[in-house]
Design a protein around this motif. Structure first.
Motif, short mmCIF file in Angstrom:
data_model
loop_
_atom_site.label_atom_id
_atom_site.label_comp_id
_atom_site.label_asym_id
_atom_site.label_seq_id
_atom_site.Cartn_x
_atom_site.Cartn_y
_atom_site.Cartn_z
N TRP A 1 -9.94 0.11 17.55
CA TRP A 1 -10.69 1.32 17.25
C TRP A 1 -11.14 1.36 15.80
N SER A 2 -12.27 2.02 15.58
CA SER A 2 -12.75 2.22 14.22
C SER A 2 -11.89 3.28 13.52
N LYS A 3 -12.02 3.35 12.21
CA LYS A 3 -11.30 4.37 11.45
C LYS A 3 -11.74 5.76 11.89
N ALA A 4 -13.03 5.93 12.15
CA ALA A 4 -13.55 7.24 12.58
C ALA A 4 -12.90 7.67 13.89
N LYS A 5 -12.74 6.75 14.80
CA LYS A 5 -12.14 7.08 16.10
C LYS A 5 -10.65 7.39 15.93
N ARG A 6 -9.96 6.65 15.08
CA ARG A 6 -8.54 6.94 14.82
C ARG A 6 -8.38 8.31 14.17
N LEU A 7 -9.28 8.65 13.25
CA LEU A 7 -9.21 9.97 12.60
C LEU A 7 -9.46 11.09 13.60
N ALA A 8 -10.35 10.87 14.56
CA ALA A 8 -10.59 11.88 15.59
C ALA A 8 -9.31 12.10 16.41
N LEU A 9 -8.61 11.03 16.74
CA LEU A 9 -7.35 11.14 17.47
C LEU A 9 -6.32 11.90 16.63
N ILE A 10 -6.17 11.53 15.37
CA ILE A 10 -5.21 12.17 14.46
C ILE A 10 -5.49 13.67 14.36
N ASN A 11 -6.77 14.03 14.31
CA ASN A 11 -7.19 15.43 14.13
C ASN A 11 -7.35 16.19 15.45
N ASN A 12 -6.89 15.58 16.55
CA ASN A 12 -6.97 16.20 17.88
C ASN A 12 -8.41 16.56 18.27
N GLN A 13 -9.36 15.76 17.82
CA GLN A 13 -10.77 15.98 18.16
C GLN A 13 -11.14 15.06 19.33
N PHE A 14 -10.46 15.28 20.45
CA PHE A 14 -10.59 14.39 21.60
C PHE A 14 -12.01 14.35 22.15
N GLU A 15 -12.75 15.42 21.97
CA GLU A 15 -14.13 15.46 22.47
C GLU A 15 -15.02 14.45 21.74
N LEU A 16 -14.64 14.02 20.55
CA LEU A 16 -15.44 13.05 19.79
C LEU A 16 -15.18 11.60 20.21
N ARG B 1 0.83 -1.21 0.00
CA ARG B 1 0.00 0.00 0.00
C ARG B 1 0.86 1.26 0.00
N LEU B 2 1.99 1.21 -0.67
CA LEU B 2 2.90 2.35 -0.73
C LEU B 2 2.41 3.39 -1.73
N PRO B 3 2.71 4.66 -1.53
CA PRO B 3 3.49 5.18 -0.41
C PRO B 3 2.62 5.32 0.83
N VAL B 4 3.29 5.42 1.97
CA VAL B 4 2.60 5.67 3.24
C VAL B 4 3.04 7.04 3.75
N ARG B 5 2.20 7.60 4.60
CA ARG B 5 2.47 8.94 5.15
C ARG B 5 2.23 8.90 6.65
N LEU B 6 3.18 9.41 7.42
CA LEU B 6 3.03 9.48 8.87
C LEU B 6 2.01 10.57 9.20
N VAL B 7 0.91 10.18 9.86
CA VAL B 7 -0.13 11.15 10.19
C VAL B 7 -0.28 11.38 11.68
N TYR B 8 0.35 10.52 12.49
CA TYR B 8 0.26 10.67 13.95
C TYR B 8 1.46 9.99 14.59
N CYS B 9 2.04 10.64 15.58
CA CYS B 9 3.16 10.06 16.32
C CYS B 9 3.08 10.56 17.76
N LEU B 10 3.18 9.63 18.70
CA LEU B 10 3.14 9.96 20.12
C LEU B 10 4.35 9.33 20.78
N GLU B 11 5.17 10.15 21.44
CA GLU B 11 6.32 9.63 22.17
C GLU B 11 5.84 9.11 23.52
N CYS B 12 6.26 7.92 23.86
CA CYS B 12 5.87 7.26 25.11
C CYS B 12 7.09 7.06 25.99
N GLU B 13 6.86 6.79 27.27
CA GLU B 13 7.96 6.58 28.20
C GLU B 13 8.74 5.31 27.89
#
Length: 94
Positions: A69-84, A42-54
């Motif tokens: 998680w569903s795609k909709a929920k992952r997209l909300a995380l990526i878009n910083n729509q935490f309220e959703l 499925r190339l090319p790929v694009r980094l859309v979210y990265c979280l540094e962990c301990e």
């Protein structure tokens, strides 16, 4: 040693969730087709979210959680729509 949780958007629009100790090396692997069987077709790929962990363990545990998680929920995380996120977590019964 720390770790990273990351989400890639694949060329077909799907989202791939992974974890790693070294995000730069892992991205090189994915972009060269050697990162994962799923992304290599499925190339090319694009980094859309990265979280540094301990730790890489924490990153891996979050990866396992996001796999459910569903795609909709992952997209909300990526878009910083935490309220959703809570609404997207609810099961819908008819």
């Amino acid at each position: 040693m720390g770790g990273y949780l990351y989400i890639l958007e694949c060329s077909d629009g799907t989202l791939y969730v992974g974890s790693t100790r070294n995000i730069a090396n892992r991205m090189e692997q994915h972009m060269s087709g050697k990162g994962a069987r799923y992304t290599s077709s499925r190339l090319p790929v694009r980094l859309v979210y990265c979280l540094e962990c301990e730790s890489v363990r924490e990153a891996y545990m979050l990866e396992r959680k996001l796999h459910g998680w569903s795609k909709a929920k992952r997209l909300a995380l990526i878009n910083n729509q935490f309220e959703l996120l809570p609404g997207l977590a609810r099961k819908r019964f008819r």
